[in-house]
Write an enzyme that holds these catalytic residues in place. Structure first.
Site, PDB file in Angstrom:
ATOM      1  N   HIS A  46       1.445  -1.771   0.647  1.00  0.00           N
ATOM      2  CA  HIS A  46       0.652  -0.529   0.558  1.00  0.00           C
ATOM      3  C   HIS A  46      -0.856  -0.788   0.541  1.00  0.00           C
ATOM      4  O   HIS A  46      -1.604  -0.273   1.353  1.00  0.00           O
ATOM      5  CB  HIS A  46       1.023   0.224  -0.722  1.00  0.00           C
ATOM      6  CG  HIS A  46       2.488   0.422  -0.941  1.00  0.00           C
ATOM      7  ND1 HIS A  46       3.239   1.400  -0.313  1.00  0.00           N
ATOM      8  CD2 HIS A  46       3.353  -0.246  -1.748  1.00  0.00           C
ATOM      9  CE1 HIS A  46       4.490   1.337  -0.726  1.00  0.00           C
ATOM     10  NE2 HIS A  46       4.591   0.338  -1.593  1.00  0.00           N
TER      11      HIS A  46
HETATM   12  O1  RIB Z   1       3.214   3.010  -5.008  1.00  0.00           O
HETATM   13  C1  RIB Z   1       2.597   1.855  -4.519  1.00  0.00           C
HETATM   14  C2  RIB Z   1       1.382   1.517  -5.316  1.00  0.00           C
HETATM   15  O2  RIB Z   1       1.742   1.326  -6.690  1.00  0.00           O
HETATM   16  C3  RIB Z   1       0.722   0.192  -4.892  1.00  0.00           C
HETATM   17  O3  RIB Z   1      -0.653   0.266  -5.108  1.00  0.00           O
HETATM   18  C4  RIB Z   1       1.346  -0.802  -5.826  1.00  0.00           C
HETATM   19  O4  RIB Z   1       0.514  -1.945  -6.030  1.00  0.00           O
HETATM   20  C5  RIB Z   1       1.425   0.004  -7.089  1.00  0.00           C
HETATM   21  O5  RIB Z   1       0.149  -0.027  -7.702  1.00  0.00           O
END
Ligand code: RIB
Ligand code: CA
Length: 319
Positions: free
Chosen positions: A248
């Site tokens: 992500h």
């Molecule tokens: O949902 C994904 C996010 O939540 C990403 O930033 C992961 O590192 C967690 O922080």
């Protein structure tokens, strides 16, 4: 002229990939990392961030520790959906690289953000990829930073997807009041990279093997970090037929150097701060006749192969 960037992280494995990308890409000038409670307690986020920067030879990038818990709540709304360090945990408490020899800064993250954003006329891009507790605290202390920051690119939220609950994504869900404050702050250049985009930019086990073959510290680390994510997604909430996982946070840093890696639409976004089943949901108004004007660009699509190519180019280049 490289672009000045501050990453606000809850390091975790995908945060770690984002830190390496921002620290090593020639078009980016990672001026600092700020840490916040999220994937792991904030002192582990700080330790993990220091580990990554040491490992890739960027111990010159300062790390400032931030909030240890949500802005107004004593903790997350409910316990996290998986047990830390279990097979389903795509992060783990400590990253699988040596403990850091560098140390965090004495100044706190919120103080640093205010001092830095108000103290310069140079454009700075703020990239929060964890719960928005630090950003909201800084805005509460000094609302002028909403105008002072040049651009904000947030990893969080979801329109058709949730991960922590059926209706909410972790970063937003973990501190919903903080997140809503950020979307309401009137930040002029605001981009949201939600799960709708990050789940279209999956990185495969084969990609991890290719990162390993780069034979560089960043390539080796990326293979380890993303490999753990692929295994965790394989054991629990599988996201694809092949062994793959979203990374992500790194999609946000890739966007900084290749905007075409995501496709965005202007939407009005706020966060549900009440409710039981919808707490922490990003309410993204995609209607053509929306009553409230758009307050951010929302990414609904991503180019997975371009994303992996960008990672490989950065992690393969000699430090
Ligand atoms: O949902 C994904 C996010 O939540 C990403 O930033 C992961 O590192 C967690 O922080
Ligand atoms: Ca994160």
């Amino acid at each position: 002229m490289s672009r000045k960037v501050i990453l606000d992280v809850d390091t975790g494995t995908d945060d770690a990939v984002a830190i390496m990308f921002a620290a090593l890409h020639p078009e980016l000038d990672l001026i600092a990392v700020t840490t916040v409670n999220g994937n792991v307690p904030v002192h582990h986020c700080t330790d993990n961030s220091l580990r990554v920067l040491d490992f890739i030879g960027r111990r010159d990038v300062p790390v400032f520790e931030g909030l240890a818990r949500p802005l107004v709540r004593l903790d997350f709304p409910t316990p996290k959906s998986f047990r830390r360090d279990s097979a389903e945990d795509m992060h783990g408490t400590e990253l699988p690289i040596p403990a850091p020899t560098s140390v965090k800064q004495e100044t706190g993250a919120v103080e640093f953000l205010i001092e830095t954003l108000l103290g310069t006329t140079e454009p700075i891009t703020l990239v929060p990829v964890g719960p928005l507790s630090n950003i909201a605290a800084a805005l509460a202390l000094e609302p002028r930073i909403a105008d002072a920051v040049h651009e904000v690119v947030i990893m969080g939220g979801g329109h058709h997807l949730g991960n922590e609950t059926a209706s909410a994504e972790f970063n937003i869900w973990a501190d919903p009041e903080a997140a809503d404050m950020v979307f309401a702050a009137g930040i002029e250049r605001l981009t949201l990279v939600p799960l709708d985009a990050t789940h279209k930019a999956l990185v495969t086990k084969a990609d991890c093997e290719a990162f390993e073959a780069l034979d560089t510290p960043a390539g080796t680390a990326a293979a380890r970090f993303i490999g753990r994510r692929v295994d965790a997604y394989g054991s629990g909430n599988r996201v694809a037929a092949t062994a793959a996982a979203p990374v992500h946070d790194a999609l946000c840093t890739a966007f900084l150097v290749a905007p075409e890696v995501i496709a965005t639409k202007p939407c009005h976004v706020r966060v549900e701060t009440h409710g039981t089943r919808t707490l922490g949901r990003t309410v993204i108004d995609t209607r053509t006749h929306a009553r409230e004007p758009p307050n951010c660009e929302v990414a609904f699509d991503a180019d997975a192969r371009l994303f992996v190519r960008l990672l490989s180019e950065v992690f393969g280049s000699p430090i």
